[in-house]
Each structure stands twice: as structure tokens, then as C-alpha cells.
Design an enzyme around this catalytic site. Structure first.
Site, mmCIF file in Angstrom:
data_model
loop_
_atom_site.group_PDB
_atom_site.id
_atom_site.type_symbol
_atom_site.label_atom_id
_atom_site.label_comp_id
_atom_site.label_asym_id
_atom_site.label_seq_id
_atom_site.Cartn_x
_atom_site.Cartn_y
_atom_site.Cartn_z
ATOM 1 N N HIS A 192 -10.281 43.996 39.819
ATOM 2 C CA HIS A 192 -10.302 45.417 40.170
ATOM 3 C C HIS A 192 -11.634 45.990 39.724
ATOM 4 C CE1 HIS A 192 -9.661 49.581 38.430
ATOM 5 N NE2 HIS A 192 -9.534 49.785 39.726
ATOM 6 N N SER A 212 -13.598 51.813 45.360
ATOM 7 C CA SER A 212 -12.537 51.180 44.599
ATOM 8 C C SER A 212 -12.171 49.879 45.287
ATOM 9 C CB SER A 212 -11.325 52.113 44.575
ATOM 10 O OG SER A 212 -10.267 51.503 43.890
ATOM 11 N N ASN A 269 -14.011 49.758 40.125
ATOM 12 C CA ASN A 269 -14.024 51.120 40.628
ATOM 13 C C ASN A 269 -15.220 51.839 40.009
ATOM 14 O OD1 ASN A 269 -12.542 54.094 39.523
ATOM 15 N ND2 ASN A 269 -12.962 53.735 41.683
ATOM 16 N N THR A 270 -15.954 52.560 40.820
ATOM 17 C CA THR A 270 -16.942 53.496 40.275
ATOM 18 C C THR A 270 -16.783 54.794 41.039
ATOM 19 O OG1 THR A 270 -18.655 52.725 41.778
ATOM 20 C CG2 THR A 270 -18.654 51.757 39.594
ATOM 21 N N ARG A 271 -16.911 55.886 40.321
ATOM 22 C CA ARG A 271 -16.663 57.180 40.956
ATOM 23 C C ARG A 271 -17.443 58.283 40.257
ATOM 24 N NH1 ARG A 271 -12.401 55.477 37.913
ATOM 25 N NH2 ARG A 271 -11.923 56.768 36.099
#
Lengths: 285, 285
Positions: free
Chosen positions: B122, B108, B124-126
Site C-alpha cells: 500500500h 493511492s 499513498n501520498t496526498r
């Protein structure tokens, strides 16, 4: 619900707002800017999040903001609103019942003084009526640079006021304040405490109302010495930084946890008024 | 849960964090401070809010923060955590099941550039695994002073990347982003959009992983031109004020609504890492 009680309480909330505004303008004039005045904005409640909620939403309030030299931003808000809670929010509210009908009125103030040596102060008194009715409120200090004497005097004054009503009030409401104004994710208290109470319904409405009035009336006596003794002290960048960071914690608490902020946003209150508590010049490391 | 998938994903999240760190340091060196470097802090997860939760909490992460001239504060966090959700939080989570067991890993980042002309970004990878498993993420811009060309190029680049995988991705994930990064109490968008996706589980894990990797790999290509074309532009107090206020809106979103912030605080994540997204020099009117 008992409309006479509501009317009486609402009338007093309006009056204490005016009284505090006058007192803060006098303090600002004495120690800062003689010409600084509160700007008043009246607003009508629009139930914008729950346009399909049953019953016509109603009420509104008066937001009052002073931007002076002693008080970088002082907000003193009055509101009186009524309507129906959304179904989702209803579960969180005492006595919200089948219809979710509510009435609420109160005064809420937050002062962000310019000097890092003058503590941030918060005071709130309110009456809420659902199928039950009760008072809530409190007053608490958030010192950017804690000062033992200031803090001790503040607690003493609050205790003396509570003790006139019930010897159990102060220890109970002080502990409640410490528990409530706490940032679990930081494992730290928001400030140096005070009192917080909610669901006050002893069965004697007049007595509960008198207590709430006493807390409201106490406010100027609490804040005056804090301004008098600290507003003139010189400060440097270290103190300014401590203030910015403490203000950041204040923002974290109000947006993550504060009941009043959540109540306001969930019932279609006035956003500018609800978020009046957020400080100018803030910052996270 | 499929440990090979988790291992593969976690390895890649670690790697993309390093790659982005190197890319941002190069950008900072080229346009700002040659010597500025990310400071890395490793943390172990402590399930402090739910000490009685079943199962040993585990995992941790690496928080990386750069404070430079181009980037006032750039945070790029990696984490891989596992354990059990608290009973209260379980209801909010897809496939959390009886045990509430979960595994989650991701990267993130939030960048608060010094210049008001360079947008906040911003990304984010999850990957999250409960009784189900899925990918989520996205990338979006928050311009303090919107610039039509910058915004259009950004959206085009993101669209081109999405289109390589599925023509439905971009329109769906763009709309999701607009819906998600919205402040209902202000009736305004947080920024100028991008993409947001969650619960991505097409049945072809490799394909979903490849898409997530592509978004991660795209990041530096997205941000480089925004820095190159804007970092050198002079600004005055009006732009600085616009930046402080927009950063305030960013704080409101992250503390009131952001899923990742809530996930982190609810699962005993590292507070400093979770709130890394909060900006220095902020302020409300």
C-alpha cells in the site's frame, strides 16, 4: 434495572439458542451431512479496550458454529454481558446516564449457506438495560440470486407473526429494516428485507418479551422451506460469483455500519464471536 | 490556501500515477502477462451524501486497475477534489473552520499480488488544504507469509529515503505506521510495517513536497525486488489459505479503521475507487 426481567430474558435467549442449534443440525442432517454438528465455544468477557473503565466487566457467551454441506458456515451466538460503557461510546447509547452502566443479552445468528440459491439469513433478538430497558431484534434475508416466491413467502410469514401482536409492527419494522440494511455508498439494499426493531418498550414488558420470543421461535419455520426448495438445485460459476460478490457487500455492511458489530467491538466483546457473521469464500471484483 | 502549491502538487500526483502504472505494467510483462494493461476509469465527484452541502462539489479522479498474472488486482488511483465537509464530519478534520471548505489531491495504490509469497503493498501520498494545509502518506507491506530478508530490505530502503530529509522522520513515521495499521479487536498488526505520516507541515512547503515526492518515486524500487524474488515460487493450499485470511484482515482494517476510506465515503468520493483496495478471493474462517 429489573433483575427478574433480565433473568427471564437471559434464560430464554439461552434456550432459543439450543432450540435453533438442534433445528439447524436436523436440517443439515436431512439435506447435507448427517454427522455435522455445531462446535460450541464459551468465552468470558474481557474489557480489553477499556481496562480503566469503572466497575468490573462481566459476563460472556457461547459461540456456536456449524460447518456442514448445506450450511457452509452457520453461527448462532448467545451472550449476556454487563459493565460500563466507555465515556466515548456512552453518547451513542439510549439512557446510558452518568455511570454508563449496562446489561445486555441476546441471540444473534448468521447463516452462509453453501448454495448460492439458498439466501443468507440473519436473526437477532436482544434485551438491553441502561437507565432504560428495551428489546431489539429482527430477521432478514440476503439473497444472492433473488427468488420472488421465496421472498414473498418469507415476508408473509413475518407479517403474520407481527400481526398477532400489533398491526403497526410489521409496516414499521419492515420499513426500519429497509432503511437500516442499506449501503449508502453503493446506493443499494443489503438484501431483500425483513424486519428490524429497536428500543421496543411499550410499557408492557411481558408483551414486548412475548413478541421477541415469537420472532425467535419463528426462525426455523422461515428458513426450513428456503433450504428444502433450494439446497439441491445445481449451480455454476456465474451463481458462485454472484454469491461471492453479495457476501462482499455483506462484509461491507457489517464492518462499516452494523450496530451489533460496533456494540460488540466497543464493549470488549469476543472478536471471534462478533465477526462470526463474516463469510468464508468472499471476494471483490 | 495557496493555489500554486495545490496546482504543483496535483500535477505531480498525476505524473506519479502514470509513472507507477508504466512501472507495474513492465513488471507484469516481465514476470507474468505481457499483454495485461491498466484499465483507466475517469470519474467526476458527486456529493451524493450531502446534496445540501454549501458550495458546488467538484473534482474527480482517475481509477486505474490492472488484473494480470503477477498482480491479481493492482489499483493505482489519482484524485483531486474540493468542496465543503458536511457539518458532522467537520469536527474530525484539522482546520476545517467555519465553512468546512477543503481541497485534497493524492495518489493511492494497493496491490493484491496473485502469489501468497509476494506481499500486499500500500502506498499513498496526498496534500490536503483546509484553513491549514499539509502532506500525508506512507508506504507499508502486508505479508501473508512474512519473510525476514524481504522485510528488512524494505525497511532499510524506506529508512535511507527518509534520512535524506530528516533523521527524525523514519523513527517517527515507522512508529506511527505500527500504531495506525493495527487491529485492536484482533490485537495484531495489519502487516509488517513501513511508514505513515500525516499533518506534515514543517513551514517549508518545498521541503515537505520533496519528501512526499521521494516516497512516491521510491515505490517501484521497493516493490520490484519483492516481485522478482517471490513471484515464481510455487505454493500450495496452505499458502493460499494464509493469503485469504490475511486479505480478510486487510478488509477488516480498511472498513473499520482506515482514514482514507472514511474520508472518501464521507466526502462523496467514488465508491468503486475508494473500495478498490478490497481484495478478490478473500475469506474468513
Amino acid at each position: 434495572m429489573t433483575p427478574q426481567h433480565q433473568q427471564k430474558a437471559e434464560q430464554w435467549f439461552r434456550q432459543i439458542q439450543k432450540q435453533i442449534i438442534a433445528g439447524l443440525e436436523a436440517l443439515e442432517a436431512e439435506y447435507g451431512d448427517e454427522t455435522a454438528q455445531f462446535q460450541l465455544t464459551r468465552w468470558q468477557r474481557q474489557n480489553k479496550y477499556h481496562p480503566s473503565a469503572p466497575g468490573a466487566p462481566g459476563g460472556g457467551g457461547t459461540m456456536a458454529v456449524l460447518r456442514g454441506r448445506v450450511f457452509e458456515k452457520a453461527g448462532v451466538n448467545f451472550s449476556a454481558v454487563h459493565g460500563h460503557f466507555s465515556e466515548k461510546y456512552r453518547a451513542e447509547i439510549l439512557g446510558a446516564g452518568e455511570s454508563g452502566a449496562f446489561w445486555a443479552s441476546g441471540v444473534s445468528l448468521v447463516i452462509h449457506p453453501t448454495s448460492p440459491f439458498v439466501p443468507i439469513i440473519h436473526m437477532n433478538t436482544r434485551m438491553i438495560a441502561t437507565e432504560k430497558q428495551w428489546f431489539g431484534g429482527g430477521v432478514d434475508l440476503t439473497s444472492c440470486i433473488p427468488n420472488t416466491e421465496d421472498t414473498a413467502r418469507f415476508h408473509q410469514q413475518v407479517k403474520a407473526c407481527c400481526d398477532r401482536f400489533d398491526p403497526d409492527h410489521y409496516p414499521k419494522f419492515k420499513a426500519w429494516c429497509d432503511e437500516y440494511f442499506f449501503l449508502p455508498h453503493r446506493d443499494e439494499a443489503r438484501g431483500v428485507g425483513g424486519i428490524f426493531y429497536d428500543y421496543l418498550d411499550s410499557g408492557d414488558w411481558n408483551q414486548d418479551f412475548a413478541f421477541t420470543q415469537a420472532i425467535g421461535a419463528l426462525f426455523l419455520d422461515l428458513y426450513r422451506p428456503l433450504v428444502q426448495e433450494n439446497a439441491h438445485r445445481p449451480w455454476g460459476e456465474a451463481e458462485a460469483e454472484a454469491q461471492r460478490l453479495k457476501r462482499g457487500r455483506y462484509v461491507e455492511f457489517n464492518l462499516l455500519f452494523d450496530r451489533g458489530t460496533r456494540f460488540g467491538l466497543m464493549t470488549g466483546g469476543n472478536t471471534e464471536a462478533i465477526l462470526m457473521s463474516l463469510p468464508p469464500r468472499t471476494g471483490w471484483k
